[in-house]
Design a protein around this motif. Structure first.
Motif, PDB file in Angstrom:
ATOM      1  N   VAL A   1       0.851  -1.185   0.000  1.00  4.90           N
ATOM      2  CA  VAL A   1       0.000   0.000   0.000  1.00  4.90           C
ATOM      3  C   VAL A   1       0.889   1.237   0.000  1.00  4.90           C
ATOM      4  O   VAL A   1       1.703   1.430   0.911  1.00  4.90           O
ATOM      5  CB  VAL A   1      -0.928   0.021   1.224  1.00  4.90           C
ATOM      6  N   VAL A   2       0.742   2.064  -1.010  1.00  2.00           N
ATOM      7  CA  VAL A   2       1.488   3.319  -1.100  1.00  2.00           C
ATOM      8  C   VAL A   2       0.648   4.413  -0.436  1.00  2.00           C
ATOM      9  O   VAL A   2      -0.549   4.525  -0.707  1.00  2.00           O
ATOM     10  CB  VAL A   2       1.777   3.678  -2.574  1.00  2.00           C
ATOM     11  N   TYR A   3       1.247   5.210   0.418  1.00  2.00           N
ATOM     12  CA  TYR A   3       0.463   6.155   1.214  1.00  2.00           C
ATOM     13  C   TYR A   3       1.166   7.494   1.355  1.00  2.00           C
ATOM     14  O   TYR A   3       2.380   7.627   1.160  1.00  2.00           O
ATOM     15  CB  TYR A   3       0.186   5.583   2.606  1.00  2.00           C
ATOM     16  N   GLU A   4       0.371   8.472   1.733  1.00  5.77           N
ATOM     17  CA  GLU A   4       0.883   9.782   2.135  1.00  5.77           C
ATOM     18  C   GLU A   4       0.000  10.288   3.258  1.00  5.77           C
ATOM     19  O   GLU A   4      -1.232  10.264   3.140  1.00  5.77           O
ATOM     20  CB  GLU A   4       0.862  10.755   0.952  1.00  5.77           C
TER      21      GLU A   4
ATOM     22  N   THR B   1       6.079   8.506  -3.546  1.00  4.90           N
ATOM     23  CA  THR B   1       7.135   9.305  -4.163  1.00  4.90           C
ATOM     24  C   THR B   1       6.557   9.983  -5.398  1.00  4.90           C
ATOM     25  O   THR B   1       5.404   9.747  -5.782  1.00  4.90           O
ATOM     26  CB  THR B   1       8.328   8.425  -4.579  1.00  4.90           C
ATOM     27  N   ARG B   2       7.371  10.757  -6.076  1.00  8.58           N
ATOM     28  CA  ARG B   2       6.908  11.439  -7.280  1.00  8.58           C
ATOM     29  C   ARG B   2       6.632  10.479  -8.421  1.00  8.58           C
ATOM     30  O   ARG B   2       6.006  10.843  -9.414  1.00  8.58           O
ATOM     31  CB  ARG B   2       7.935  12.484  -7.726  1.00  8.58           C
ATOM     32  N   PHE B   3       7.082   9.242  -8.287  1.00 13.09           N
ATOM     33  CA  PHE B   3       6.843   8.254  -9.329  1.00 13.09           C
ATOM     34  C   PHE B   3       5.481   7.580  -9.198  1.00 13.09           C
ATOM     35  O   PHE B   3       5.047   6.881 -10.099  1.00 13.09           O
ATOM     36  CB  PHE B   3       7.927   7.171  -9.284  1.00 13.09           C
ATOM     37  N   ASP B   4       4.807   7.762  -8.060  1.00 13.40           N
ATOM     38  CA  ASP B   4       3.571   7.036  -7.776  1.00 13.40           C
ATOM     39  C   ASP B   4       2.343   7.825  -8.194  1.00 13.40           C
ATOM     40  O   ASP B   4       2.154   8.969  -7.771  1.00 13.40           O
ATOM     41  CB  ASP B   4       3.474   6.724  -6.279  1.00 13.40           C
ATOM     42  N   ARG B   5       1.508   7.188  -9.000  1.00 15.63           N
ATOM     43  CA  ARG B   5       0.231   7.793  -9.362  1.00 15.63           C
ATOM     44  C   ARG B   5      -0.878   7.309  -8.434  1.00 15.63           C
ATOM     45  O   ARG B   5      -1.761   8.057  -8.047  1.00 15.63           O
ATOM     46  CB  ARG B   5      -0.132   7.460 -10.818  1.00 15.63           C
ATOM     47  N   ASN B   6      -0.864   6.043  -8.083  1.00 18.14           N
ATOM     48  CA  ASN B   6      -1.891   5.466  -7.217  1.00 18.14           C
ATOM     49  C   ASN B   6      -1.373   5.378  -5.783  1.00 18.14           C
ATOM     50  O   ASN B   6      -0.327   4.754  -5.537  1.00 18.14           O
ATOM     51  CB  ASN B   6      -2.284   4.078  -7.720  1.00 18.14           C
ATOM     52  N   TYR B   7      -2.086   6.007  -4.885  1.00 14.91           N
ATOM     53  CA  TYR B   7      -1.673   6.020  -3.487  1.00 14.91           C
ATOM     54  C   TYR B   7      -2.866   6.366  -2.614  1.00 14.91           C
ATOM     55  O   TYR B   7      -3.925   6.794  -3.095  1.00 14.91           O
ATOM     56  CB  TYR B   7      -0.554   7.043  -3.272  1.00 14.91           C
ATOM     57  N   VAL B   8      -2.704   6.195  -1.307  1.00 14.33           N
ATOM     58  CA  VAL B   8      -3.726   6.550  -0.318  1.00 14.33           C
ATOM     59  C   VAL B   8      -3.314   7.845   0.362  1.00 14.33           C
ATOM     60  O   VAL B   8      -2.214   7.928   0.916  1.00 14.33           O
ATOM     61  CB  VAL B   8      -3.880   5.446   0.745  1.00 14.33           C
TER      62      VAL B   8
ATOM     63  N   ALA C   1       8.296  -2.918  -8.384  1.00 17.04           N
ATOM     64  CA  ALA C   1       9.113  -2.936  -9.593  1.00 17.04           C
ATOM     65  C   ALA C   1       9.005  -1.661 -10.416  1.00 17.04           C
ATOM     66  O   ALA C   1       9.904  -1.330 -11.174  1.00 17.04           O
ATOM     67  CB  ALA C   1       8.732  -4.140 -10.449  1.00 17.04           C
ATOM     68  N   ASP C   2       7.896  -0.963 -10.281  1.00 16.57           N
ATOM     69  CA  ASP C   2       7.662   0.187 -11.143  1.00 16.57           C
ATOM     70  C   ASP C   2       8.245   1.480 -10.593  1.00 16.57           C
ATOM     71  O   ASP C   2       7.949   2.565 -11.072  1.00 16.57           O
ATOM     72  CB  ASP C   2       6.152   0.373 -11.362  1.00 16.57           C
ATOM     73  N   THR C   3       9.055   1.394  -9.561  1.00 14.28           N
ATOM     74  CA  THR C   3       9.699   2.563  -8.989  1.00 14.28           C
ATOM     75  C   THR C   3      11.195   2.297  -8.933  1.00 14.28           C
ATOM     76  O   THR C   3      11.647   1.163  -9.127  1.00 14.28           O
ATOM     77  CB  THR C   3       9.157   2.847  -7.572  1.00 14.28           C
TER      78      THR C   3
ATOM     79  N   GLU D   1      -6.845   1.023 -10.156  1.00 14.52           N
ATOM     80  CA  GLU D   1      -5.692   1.436 -10.944  1.00 14.52           C
ATOM     81  C   GLU D   1      -5.867   2.789 -11.600  1.00 14.52           C
ATOM     82  O   GLU D   1      -4.921   3.548 -11.758  1.00 14.52           O
ATOM     83  CB  GLU D   1      -5.388   0.377 -12.003  1.00 14.52           C
ATOM     84  N   THR D   2      -7.108   3.125 -11.980  1.00 16.38           N
ATOM     85  CA  THR D   2      -7.337   4.390 -12.683  1.00 16.38           C
ATOM     86  C   THR D   2      -7.719   5.532 -11.751  1.00 16.38           C
ATOM     87  O   THR D   2      -7.956   6.644 -12.210  1.00 16.38           O
ATOM     88  CB  THR D   2      -8.449   4.209 -13.730  1.00 16.38           C
ATOM     89  N   MET D   3      -7.775   5.278 -10.463  1.00 14.00           N
ATOM     90  CA  MET D   3      -8.259   6.297  -9.528  1.00 14.00           C
ATOM     91  C   MET D   3      -7.212   7.354  -9.224  1.00 14.00           C
ATOM     92  O   MET D   3      -7.522   8.537  -9.077  1.00 14.00           O
ATOM     93  CB  MET D   3      -8.740   5.641  -8.238  1.00 14.00           C
ATOM     94  N   GLY D   4      -5.958   6.940  -9.097  1.00 16.43           N
ATOM     95  CA  GLY D   4      -4.944   7.873  -8.635  1.00 16.43           C
ATOM     96  C   GLY D   4      -4.995   7.961  -7.123  1.00 16.43           C
ATOM     97  O   GLY D   4      -4.637   7.008  -6.428  1.00 16.43           O
TER      98      GLY D   4
END
Length: 354
Positions: free
Chosen positions: A103-106, A138-145, A333-335, A162-165
């Motif tokens: 889970v990617v978060y901010e 990070t700046r590479f992440d489009r999808n996050y919480v 892998a995508d970062t 995936e399309t939410m951002g």
């Protein structure tokens, strides 16, 4: 006493039972309810708690089923299913597991240091008991919480899209241990983010609870729709009143009387917000195919016969509990290569307590 088995995995779901054709008036009323649940009605959580002090903070947060923030697609499919025109095999929430179990978060900068530590403590507990990992955006992440602290309650987006951002998780600001800042409630919202709904909505819930429709506020019945057997993956884990994902007795009450009662003795645990159960963790681990999750026994014979599940728990060897599952290191892998899923600590820069 805990009875039988159920978990709602957001692999997909549909309203239980055969399609029912409803009147246009009924459908439009349901649509209006869903739209209201997706907007800010201006009420603070404190005001809703005054109206229904017996319900939990997340049940009083003004969203679908109390605390689920629906997407456009989710709302539309719910309407179709309610109207009886949705395909029985139409998945509502396909592919909602977070990629690579991470889970990617901010965390918004509006929280005090104590509040940030409480949020991060909930994340650390999830990491301790499951193979889910958290990684800062990070700046590479489009999808996050994005974790926010709006005063209208505690609620979250259900699953990964995936399309939410930006996905939303709101924890209304309060002192740690109060309101939305109860640890089990914060974890409850993370479990929505991870991909779970509430246990009271499962297809066989009527075997374990009585729904008292006559005690509900107008429109409250919408929050008690059931989901179909061929759309819900129960993960072979028992239905349990004590689950952190279960409603309590007084959700959406109009008169202070219960809207749901356990059929079996629940030892007063239905809807408790004091802790997360071993079976809650097992549901997550099985949904995400964590190591050894499917080898952890849950005594299916007890489940199929509808016996007291607390007896099954008493028989379960200590070594079989999900807390002992090995943890998996997860890479994204995508970062850039150095951005690994982190082991969450409870220390982070934040504004000083005020």
């Amino acid at each position: 006493m805990w009875s039988a088995i159920v978990v709602l995995s957001l692999v997909g779901c549909a309203v239980a039972g055969p399609p029912v054709t409803r009147s246009r008036k009924d459908i439009e009323a349901f649509r209006a309810y869903l739209e209201r649940s997706r907007t800010d009605d201006g009420l603070r959580l404190e005001s809703r708690m005054l109206l229904n002090p017996k319900a939990s903070a997340w049940e009083n947060s003004g969203k679908f089923q109390g605390d689920i923030l629906l997407t456009d697609k989710q709302a539309e499919v719910l309407i179709q299913q309610y109207a009886g025109v949705g395909a029985r095999n139409a998945f509502m929430w396909p592919n909602t597991k977070w990629p690579r179990n991470t889970v990617v978060y901010e965390i918004n900068n509006e929280f005090t240091q104590a509040q940030v530590q409480a949020i991060r403590a909930s994340m650390a507990e999830i990491e301790e008991h499951t193979c889910i990992r958290f990684r800062r955006k990070t700046r590479f992440d489009r999808n996050y919480v994005l974790v926010t602290g709006r005063p209208d309650g505690c609620y979250a987006t259900a699953g990964y899209h995936e399309t939410m951002g930006m996905h939303t998780m709101n924890i209304g600001k309060a002192n740690p241990g109060e309101g939305c800042f109860i640890n089990a409630i914060i974890i409850h919202e993370w479990l929505h983010i991870i991909g779970f709904l509430h246990l009271h909505s499962t297809h066989d819930r009527d075997d374990y609870v009585h729904i008292l429709w006559e005690n509900m506020v107008e429109g409250g019945d919408y929050n008690y729709e059931k989901f179909d057997t061929d759309m819900v993956n129960n993960m072979e884990v028992p239905y349990e009143y004590a689950s952190t994902m279960h409603y309590d007795r007084y959700g959406f009450t109009a008169n202070g009387r219960p809207t749901m009662l356990p059929i079996y003795n629940d030892d007063g645990l239905m809807g408790q917000v004091d802790y997360v159960t071993a079976w809650d963790w097992l549901r997550v681990n099985r949904h995400y195919n964590c190591p050894w999750a499917w080898e952890t026994p849950v005594y299916a014979d007890e489940i199929s016969q509808g016996r007291a599940n607390h007896a099954a728990l008493e028989k379960m060897p200590q070594g079989d509990v999900v807390e002992d599952l090995p943890q998996e290191k997860v890479l994204v892998a995508d970062t850039p290569q150095d951005l690994e899923a982190e082991k969450v600590s409870v220390v982070e820069e934040a504004p000083k307590d005020q």
